[in-house]
Design an enzyme around this catalytic site. Sequence first.
Site, short mmCIF file in Angstrom:
data_model
loop_
_atom_site.label_atom_id
_atom_site.label_comp_id
_atom_site.label_asym_id
_atom_site.label_seq_id
_atom_site.Cartn_x
_atom_site.Cartn_y
_atom_site.Cartn_z
N SER A 9 -3.19 -11.95 -10.46
CA SER A 9 -3.60 -12.60 -11.70
C SER A 9 -4.15 -11.55 -12.67
CB SER A 9 -4.65 -13.68 -11.43
OG SER A 9 -5.73 -13.14 -10.70
N ASP A 68 2.59 1.95 -3.00
CA ASP A 68 2.78 2.36 -4.42
C ASP A 68 1.93 3.56 -4.80
OD1 ASP A 68 0.42 0.80 -4.49
OD2 ASP A 68 1.05 -0.40 -6.23
N HIS A 93 0.83 -1.22 0.00
CA HIS A 93 0.00 0.00 0.00
C HIS A 93 0.86 1.26 0.00
CE1 HIS A 93 -4.00 -1.85 0.30
NE2 HIS A 93 -3.38 -2.78 0.98
N ALA A 112 -6.02 -14.62 -4.83
CA ALA A 112 -5.05 -15.06 -3.82
C ALA A 112 -3.99 -13.98 -3.57
CB ALA A 112 -4.39 -16.36 -4.25
N GLY A 113 -4.16 -12.83 -4.21
CA GLY A 113 -3.21 -11.74 -4.00
C GLY A 113 -1.93 -11.89 -4.79
N GLU A 150 -6.96 -1.40 -15.37
CA GLU A 150 -7.49 -1.87 -14.07
C GLU A 150 -8.37 -0.77 -13.44
OE1 GLU A 150 -6.26 -4.92 -12.49
OE2 GLU A 150 -7.49 -4.65 -10.71
N ASP A 205 1.94 -4.02 -9.34
CA ASP A 205 1.69 -5.36 -9.88
C ASP A 205 2.05 -5.42 -11.36
OD1 ASP A 205 0.64 -5.57 -7.38
OD2 ASP A 205 -1.45 -5.65 -8.01
C1 GLA Z 1 -2.85 -4.43 -4.92
C2 GLA Z 1 -2.65 -3.28 -5.91
C3 GLA Z 1 -1.23 -2.74 -5.85
C4 GLA Z 1 -0.79 -2.43 -4.42
C5 GLA Z 1 -1.14 -3.60 -3.49
C6 GLA Z 1 -0.89 -3.26 -2.05
O1 GLA Z 1 -2.06 -5.53 -5.30
O2 GLA Z 1 -2.95 -3.71 -7.21
O3 GLA Z 1 -1.12 -1.61 -6.68
O4 GLA Z 1 -1.36 -1.24 -3.98
O5 GLA Z 1 -2.48 -4.02 -3.61
O6 GLA Z 1 0.46 -3.03 -1.83
#
Ligand code: GLA
Length: 389
Positions: free
Chosen positions: A124, A35, A33, A120-121, A157, A169
């Site tokens: 994807s 970026d 969090h 799942a973070g 996005e 990401d």
């Molecule tokens: C998601 C967002 C990223 C980043 C993270 C948290 O993955 O897509 O841009 O903010 O959460 O670090």
Amino acid sequence: MPSTSIPAAFQHRFGYAPLVVRAPGRINLIGEHTDYNDGLVLPAAIDKEITFAVGLNGTDRVRLLAHDKDELHEVALADVRPSPVQWANYLLGVVAQLQQRGVAVPGFDCVFGGNVPMGAGLSSSAAVECGLAFALNELLGAGLDRLALAQLAQAAEHQYAGVQCGLMDQFASLFGQAGHVVQLDCRSLAYAYFPFDAARYHIVLCNSGVKHALASSEYNTRRQECAEGVAVLQRHHPTVVSLRDATLPQLAAHRAELGEVVYRRCHYVVQENERVAQACAALAAGDMATVGQLLYASHAGLRDDYAVSCPELDKLVELATGRPGVLGARMMGGGFGGCTLNLVEAAHVPSFIESMAADFLAFYRRGLETYQTVIVGGVSTVAPGVVAA
Ligand code: GLA
């Protein structure tokens, strides 16, 4: 998942040979969090990937085939707009962004699928966006560089998935380098690679099994709270244009005016930026014990100040703490579910996975999915016949 490979499925469905591209998901060692607050992140691309087969079809239509779902979505290029079919939006968003940049996108066919677990973070969605953006850029000779592709995918996005994400990401998927984590300064966009000693340490992910359903709305709320913090600080310190510029003493001085919630959000972000810088110094010095301690501290901040964890993630970190060979653990990504990232000595990985799974089962009465990760290079084309995703 159907057993045929993506290129074979493309050839079978559309009857001609495609361009084949692979696009990886990502881990983030530390810097969560940060970026979208102009801060620092330390991600890497991993060997969970989406494979794309893409070709120009000589029509004015886009035909998208989600291989894993075996679902086809077809749309005329003149009608590209956000769709109720959620998976299609990540792809259509990329088309719209190319169009907005003046790239004439002709009709094309696309088959995609892979093994990046959804929700799942592991990003994807970024892998899907970046893979198609890269493939179309190649096929059309549009000449966009990797940074432009990452920014285009991020905008997709924002506009088609409704998540006001930062750049991490998409950057990680496109700029990953085998065996390295990459520090990105989200303000200057300067980046630097740090070797990750994969012979001695592994990054193991434990999936909480909680799909981050709250994630997009709460994510946007966190962004808003950070912006509120900046607005307050700016009244007193005009040079503060983002939380990257803020300091802990400034936050303390204006705590009452910020209000407790916004204060805590800002407090976390300022500290997390410091942790990324410390982690990079520790990595460069080979001091993985310090990196591990920073992971635990990051988790505590995400849980207590930023409030983006959930009981299952907290439990996984608690279970990992103090286990043989574990240097550090924390929730990873946007939060509200998804995976924990665990930094584990290579020799202890099998016993770590086995004992975590046993304890998780005993506590939650359900199995624990874990992923061992290998850090790989960013999005690339694949020679025909090599891929069998
Ligand atoms: C998601 C967002 C990223 C980043 C993270 C948290 O993955 O897509 O841009 O903010 O959460 O670090």
